[in-house]
Structure formats: structure tokens, C-alpha cells
Scaffold this active site. Structure first.
Site, PDB file in Angstrom:
ATOM      1  N   VAL A   1      92.419 102.772  -8.450  1.00 53.43           N
ATOM      2  CA  VAL A   1      92.631 102.974  -6.943  1.00 53.43           C
ATOM      3  C   VAL A   1      91.976 104.393  -6.542  1.00 53.43           C
ATOM      4  CG1 VAL A   1      94.084 102.834  -4.833  1.00 53.43           C
ATOM      5  CG2 VAL A   1      94.481 101.441  -6.965  1.00 53.43           C
ATOM      6  N   CYS A   2      91.237 104.698  -5.633  1.00 53.66           N
ATOM      7  CA  CYS A   2      90.617 105.686  -5.028  1.00 53.66           C
ATOM      8  C   CYS A   2      91.671 106.809  -4.913  1.00 53.66           C
ATOM      9  CB  CYS A   2      89.652 105.756  -3.949  1.00 53.66           C
ATOM     10  SG  CYS A   2      89.169 107.202  -3.159  1.00 53.66           S
TER      11      CYS A   2
END
Length: 258
Positions: free
Chosen positions: A130-131
Site C-alpha cells: 500500500v502506497c
């Protein structure tokens, strides 16, 4: 994504001036980094059941769920006077427009620079796909919580930097997009997220609109880059090029190639 790629060609061929673009997503979508292992990281069955399409970006980094947000992209020649030649320093300069935009909204966002060995190790070996789960060099944070995610690529002598500015985040929906060893791990990572990232509307005492954010960030980029922005309309021939590129971004061959 096709428009962002097409703008690289237009700027590189001097058909248009360096460009700042704002856009949003309808329907919401999941973008994965150019080198990300989507087959391993993304739960394809879940995102298809939720009706969330996937697209692979030209830029690197980890996956972003684009929903209630403003996305920006900057396209500028590498040879532009004043633009640093190194990726990290040019990233800092271009992200300055986002930082000033937050300040115009009354939010004290500042650059995040990993300092401790633990923080540097998390950059090298992220705990999830997840960024917004961790900050990179010169990304923006309020306190220790990340507020915007950006990525950059250089192609044909042109720099493309684009990024996501979430107004709100649905953490349950976000983590349902990813593959985990088991549900306990998914829940653990979901609970960890709120301490790592924060959306714009969580930092204000009112609900901020997309139009307000766009106006604030326009001013921020004008100040950071010391220029005055003027409207741009693409020609019919340029839109045809965008449509040709869009076929790639619609294909499983591109989006699920690894």
C-alpha cells in the site's frame, strides 16, 4: 494514465508548454506501480467483486486506491533551467507546489525525510504493497502521518511526476484490495494504517471540496515554480493519440503483466 503518458510526448516535441494537470477518478480505481507485482500483491477476485478497476502506471512505487481525491501531474522537460538533475531533488522541487497548496488550506504539511535506520529500512523493505503505508524521501506529512503520495518517471528527456491527495480514505475498502496471508494479517495492517497516513478532511474542522483543493494547489504550484499558469486545450489530433495509448491501459496484458 494515457493522458499523462501522451503529455510526455507533447511536451518533449514542443507541441505544448510544460503542463500541470488536475484530475479525479470515476469510478474509483486502483493504480499499481510500473514494477509492482500486481498478481502477487492485489486480490483480483476482491477488486472485481467490488467493481474497482486496476491500471498500471508509468511511474514506480506501490498501489494507490483513487477514490475521494484530487490527483495532480506535472510534465516538464529535464533540461528546464532550475530543475535539479537528480530525481530526489527534482522530486522535492515539484512537490513544493503540493506543500504550498496544503498551506493555503491551513494544513501545516512538511517534507518527510527518513532519518532513523528503522525508517530507512522500511523504505527498502516496505511492510505492505500500500502506497500510503510509509513515507519516501521528500513526501509530505503532518507530524509523522503521510498526507500525499507522489511518483516520478523520466522518459524521452521529459519528467512526469504525479501524485494522489486524498480528501478521505475508506480504510476497509483500501485493505480489501490487497492479498494477505490471512485475515488476521489484513486486520493488523489495516489498524496500523491510521498511524501512518491521514486524509485532508481529517486535518480540518470542515469538509473541503475538490474545487477548493484544486484552487489552493494551483496557487501553490504557481508560487513554487514562480510562474503563471494558463489554460490548455488539446487538439483533436492530440486526443486521438491519447485514445491510442488508452488501449494499452485498458488491457490485461499491461495491467497484470507481472
Amino acid at each position: 494514465m494515457a493522458i499523462d503518458e501522451a503529455l510526455i510526448g507533447f511536451v518533449g516535441r514542443d507541441e505544448i508548454h510544460p503542463t500541470l494537470r488536475f484530475y479525479s477518478w470515476e469510478p474509483k480505481g486502483l493504480s499499481v506501480g510500473h514494477f509492482q507485482r500486481a498478481i502477487k500483491d492485489i486480490d483480483r477476485g476482491r477488486i472485481e467483486a467490488m467493481g474497482i478497476p486496476i491500471v498500471r502506471r508509468m511511474t514506480g512505487g506501490r498501489a494507490v486506491l483513487h477514490a475521494d481525491e484530487l490527483t495532480y501531474s506535472v510534465v516538464i522537460k529535464e533540461s528546464t533551467p532550475g530543475l535539479p538533475s537528480t530525481v530526489i531533488e527534482s522530486y522535492r522541487l515539484l512537490t513544493e507546489g503540493v506543500r504550498k497548496g496544503y498551506h493555503h488550506l491551513g494544513i501545516p504539511a512538511e517534507f518527510s525525510v527518513p532519518l532513523t535506520e528503522d525508517e530507512k529500512e522500511e523504505l527498502r523493505r516496505p511492510k505492505s504493497a500500500v502506497c500510503f503505508d510509509a513515507s519516501s524521501y521528500y513526501e509530505l506529512a503532518v507530524g509523522k502521518r503521510k498526507v500525499a503520495g507522489s511518483a516520478q518517471v523520466r522518459h524521452q528527456g521529459v519528467v512526469l511526476q504525479h501524485g494522489s491527495v486524498p480528501l478521505s480514505v475508506n480504510e476497509h475498502e483500501l485493505y480489501d484490495c490487497f492479498s494477505f496471508a490471512d485475515e488476521a494479517t489484513r486486520e493488523k495492517m489495516r489498524n496500523r494504517f491510521s498511524g501512518k497516513a491521514v486524509s485532508l478532511n481529517e486535518l480540518t474542522d470542515r469538509t473541503v471540496t475538490i474545487d477548493e483543493v484544486r484552487e489552493a494547489f494551483t496557487r501553490g504550484f504557481e508560487e513554487a515554480l514562480e510562474l503563471e499558469l494558463v489554460p490548455l486545450e488539446l487538439s483533436s489530433e492530440q486526443w486521438e493519440e491519447v485514445e491510442r495509448l488508452a488501449e494499452k491501459y485498458r488491457s490485461d496484458e499491461w495491467n497484470w503483466k507481472r
